[in-house]
Every structure is written in structure tokens, then in C-alpha cells.
Scaffold this motif. Structure first.
Motif, PDB file in Angstrom:
ATOM      1  N   GLU A   1      44.217  37.919  52.661  1.00 14.24           N
ATOM      2  CA  GLU A   1      43.948  39.295  52.240  1.00 14.24           C
ATOM      3  C   GLU A   1      42.498  39.679  52.469  1.00 14.24           C
ATOM      4  O   GLU A   1      41.606  38.839  52.433  1.00 14.24           O
ATOM      5  N   GLU A   2      42.293  40.962  52.667  1.00 14.40           N
ATOM      6  CA  GLU A   2      40.946  41.504  52.799  1.00 14.40           C
ATOM      7  C   GLU A   2      40.516  42.041  51.430  1.00 14.40           C
ATOM      8  O   GLU A   2      41.064  43.038  50.952  1.00 14.40           O
ATOM      9  N   VAL A   3      39.582  41.337  50.805  1.00 14.28           N
ATOM     10  CA  VAL A   3      39.055  41.724  49.489  1.00 14.28           C
ATOM     11  C   VAL A   3      37.568  41.403  49.459  1.00 14.28           C
ATOM     12  O   VAL A   3      37.052  40.701  50.332  1.00 14.28           O
ATOM     13  N   LYS A   4      36.878  41.902  48.427  1.00 20.02           N
ATOM     14  CA  LYS A   4      35.486  41.498  48.232  1.00 20.02           C
ATOM     15  C   LYS A   4      35.480  39.996  47.957  1.00 20.02           C
ATOM     16  O   LYS A   4      36.301  39.497  47.196  1.00 20.02           O
ATOM     17  N   ARG A   5      34.582  39.294  48.578  1.00 16.91           N
ATOM     18  CA  ARG A   5      34.529  37.838  48.470  1.00 16.91           C
ATOM     19  C   ARG A   5      33.183  37.393  47.919  1.00 16.91           C
ATOM     20  O   ARG A   5      32.208  38.133  47.957  1.00 16.91           O
ATOM     21  N   GLY A   6      33.172  36.172  47.450  1.00 18.51           N
ATOM     22  CA  GLY A   6      31.936  35.562  46.988  1.00 18.51           C
ATOM     23  C   GLY A   6      31.955  34.082  47.329  1.00 18.51           C
ATOM     24  O   GLY A   6      32.953  33.406  47.107  1.00 18.51           O
ATOM     25  N   PHE A   7      30.859  33.606  47.896  1.00 15.61           N
ATOM     26  CA  PHE A   7      30.719  32.192  48.233  1.00 15.61           C
ATOM     27  C   PHE A   7      29.529  31.626  47.471  1.00 15.61           C
ATOM     28  O   PHE A   7      28.630  32.365  47.083  1.00 15.61           O
ATOM     29  N   TYR A   8      29.502  30.310  47.297  1.00 19.44           N
ATOM     30  CA  TYR A   8      28.350  29.636  46.697  1.00 19.44           C
ATOM     31  C   TYR A   8      28.094  28.351  47.464  1.00 19.44           C
ATOM     32  O   TYR A   8      28.893  27.944  48.309  1.00 19.44           O
ATOM     33  N   MET A   9      26.994  27.672  47.136  1.00 16.00           N
ATOM     34  CA  MET A   9      26.528  26.531  47.922  1.00 16.00           C
ATOM     35  C   MET A   9      26.675  25.187  47.201  1.00 16.00           C
ATOM     36  O   MET A   9      26.001  24.223  47.548  1.00 16.00           O
ATOM     37  N   LYS A  10      27.553  25.128  46.216  1.00 17.95           N
ATOM     38  CA  LYS A  10      27.746  23.883  45.474  1.00 17.95           C
ATOM     39  C   LYS A  10      28.065  22.742  46.442  1.00 17.95           C
ATOM     40  O   LYS A  10      28.912  22.885  47.320  1.00 17.95           O
TER      41      LYS A  10
ATOM     42  N   SER B   1      30.117  39.502  49.013  1.00 14.35           N
ATOM     43  CA  SER B   1      30.165  40.385  50.176  1.00 14.35           C
ATOM     44  C   SER B   1      29.880  41.803  49.684  1.00 14.35           C
ATOM     45  O   SER B   1      30.108  42.117  48.522  1.00 14.35           O
ATOM     46  N   GLU B   2      29.388  42.643  50.584  1.00 11.87           N
ATOM     47  CA  GLU B   2      29.089  44.033  50.222  1.00 11.87           C
ATOM     48  C   GLU B   2      30.323  44.916  50.308  1.00 11.87           C
ATOM     49  O   GLU B   2      30.297  46.068  49.876  1.00 11.87           O
ATOM     50  N   GLY B   3      31.379  44.397  50.872  1.00  8.03           N
ATOM     51  CA  GLY B   3      32.631  45.136  51.003  1.00  8.03           C
ATOM     52  C   GLY B   3      33.765  44.156  51.234  1.00  8.03           C
ATOM     53  O   GLY B   3      33.541  42.943  51.273  1.00  8.03           O
ATOM     54  N   PRO B   4      34.970  44.667  51.405  1.00  8.78           N
ATOM     55  CA  PRO B   4      36.104  43.776  51.638  1.00  8.78           C
ATOM     56  C   PRO B   4      35.922  42.940  52.910  1.00  8.78           C
ATOM     57  O   PRO B   4      35.450  43.441  53.930  1.00  8.78           O
ATOM     58  N   ALA B   5      36.293  41.661  52.812  1.00 12.90           N
ATOM     59  CA  ALA B   5      36.198  40.744  53.945  1.00 12.90           C
ATOM     60  C   ALA B   5      37.466  39.897  54.014  1.00 12.90           C
ATOM     61  O   ALA B   5      37.972  39.453  52.990  1.00 12.90           O
ATOM     62  N   LYS B   6      37.947  39.699  55.210  1.00 14.88           N
ATOM     63  CA  LYS B   6      39.108  38.835  55.430  1.00 14.88           C
ATOM     64  C   LYS B   6      38.678  37.491  56.007  1.00 14.88           C
ATOM     65  O   LYS B   6      39.383  36.503  55.904  1.00 14.88           O
ATOM     66  N   TYR B   7      37.498  37.472  56.621  1.00 23.70           N
ATOM     67  CA  TYR B   7      36.983  36.274  57.258  1.00 23.70           C
ATOM     68  C   TYR B   7      35.537  36.047  56.807  1.00 23.70           C
ATOM     69  O   TYR B   7      34.823  36.999  56.498  1.00 23.70           O
TER      70      TYR B   7
END
Length: 162
Positions: free
Chosen positions: A88-97, A131-137
Motif C-alpha cells: 500500500e501507498e501510505v505515509k511511512r516512517g523508518f528508523y536506524m535501529k 516520509s513527507e507524503g504517501p510512499a509505496k517504495y
């Protein structure tokens, strides 16, 4: 009292040293993950359709792979990256753990356009980078490469699986 206190401090120090040894031994048991080429990716400037980078990519497209990402690796060559593919294309968030080297995190929408680039994500940081907007990748590359290539929001990404 001094006779009791000194042995207690010494015992605590020895116990702490033993705990550090155990921790070091357990950390060395974690095997480093190596890169596996699963496709090729190009980054394209939107204004003139010129290719600015060609990468070999590893693809993360299941739950385990997307949760693990580039964790437990010491480094990555500059001609490689990891592409995360979501349903799905949604706002995403990643971290560096558990990620030992700095990254540029490139969020990409379903049209394969760059939504935004989180530059120089700090190793081991558990703060979510949104992410600043929806992202799928999402594409992860070594920190500084997005500046070197001159890519920005609106530029394009394309790839093929091997």
C-alpha cells in the motif's frame, strides 16, 4: 567497615567485567548479513530524463525483510542499495535501529517519483524518520549519495528484478 567496603567494590567491578565479557561474546555471535543482488535500479532526473545512477539492489518485500532491512551489516558499496516494496501507498516512517552505517532514505510514491529524501540518517538511532507524503517504495543508499547524484523530490526511480 573499610574492610567490607573494599571487597564489595572489587566484587562489583569483577562482576561488571564478567558481564561485559558475556555481552561481547554474545555480540560476536551475530553473523553479518551479506548483500544479495536481486535486481537493478536507475535514478532519473525528472527535468531531462537523464540517468544519474545505476545500482544493484537487494529487495525487501516481505514482513521479515522489511523489518530487518540493512540491520546487522557493517557497510554497503556505493553502487548498491536496498529497495523496500510495500503493498500500500501510505505515509511511512523508518528508523536506524541496529543499522551500523549512515544512510540516505529515499521515499518513493506509486508513480515511482521521489516524495522526499531523509539525508544522513544516524546509525543506531531509534527516532522515526517520516516520509513527507504517501510512499509505496523506499530506497536506502549510503549517506551522501543523494547529494552526490543531485537527486531531489520529483525525480524518478525505476527497477527490474533479476
Amino acid at each position: 567497615m573499610k574492610r567490607i567496603w573494599i571487597p564489595l567494590v572489587l566484587a562489583a567491578f569483577i562482576g561488571l567485567s564478567e558481564g561485559c565479557k558475556e555481552k561481547t561474546q554474545s555480540q560476536s555471535l551475530t553473523k553479518e548479513v551479506t548483500f544479495t543482488k536481486e535486481g537493478e535500479l536507475v535514478l532519473i532526473k525528472n527535468e531531462n530524463d537523464s540517468i544519474v545512477a545505476n545500482l544493484e539492489i537487494e529487495i525487501a518485500d516481505d514482513d521479515y525483510q522489511t523489518r530487518t532491512g540493512l540491520m546487522y551489516r557493517k557497510s554497503m558499496d556505493n553502487d548498491k542499495g536496498m529497495l523496500f516494496i510495500f503493498d500500500e501507498e501510505v505515509k511511512r516512517g523508518f528508523y536506524m535501529k541496529n543499522t551500523e552505517f549512515a544512510l540516505d532514505i529515499i521515499y518513493i510514491n506509486s508513480d515511482k517519483k521521489i516524495v522526499n529524501i531523509a539525508k544522513n540518517a544516524v546509525p543506531f538511532n531509534t527516532t522515526t524518520i517520516p516520509s513527507e507524503g504517501p510512499a509505496k517504495y523506499v530506497l536506502e543508499v549510503n549517506a551522501g549519495l543523494s547529494d552526490k547524484w543531485g537527486i531531489k523530490k520529483g525525480d524518478l526511480v525505476d527497477w527490474t528484478r533479476q
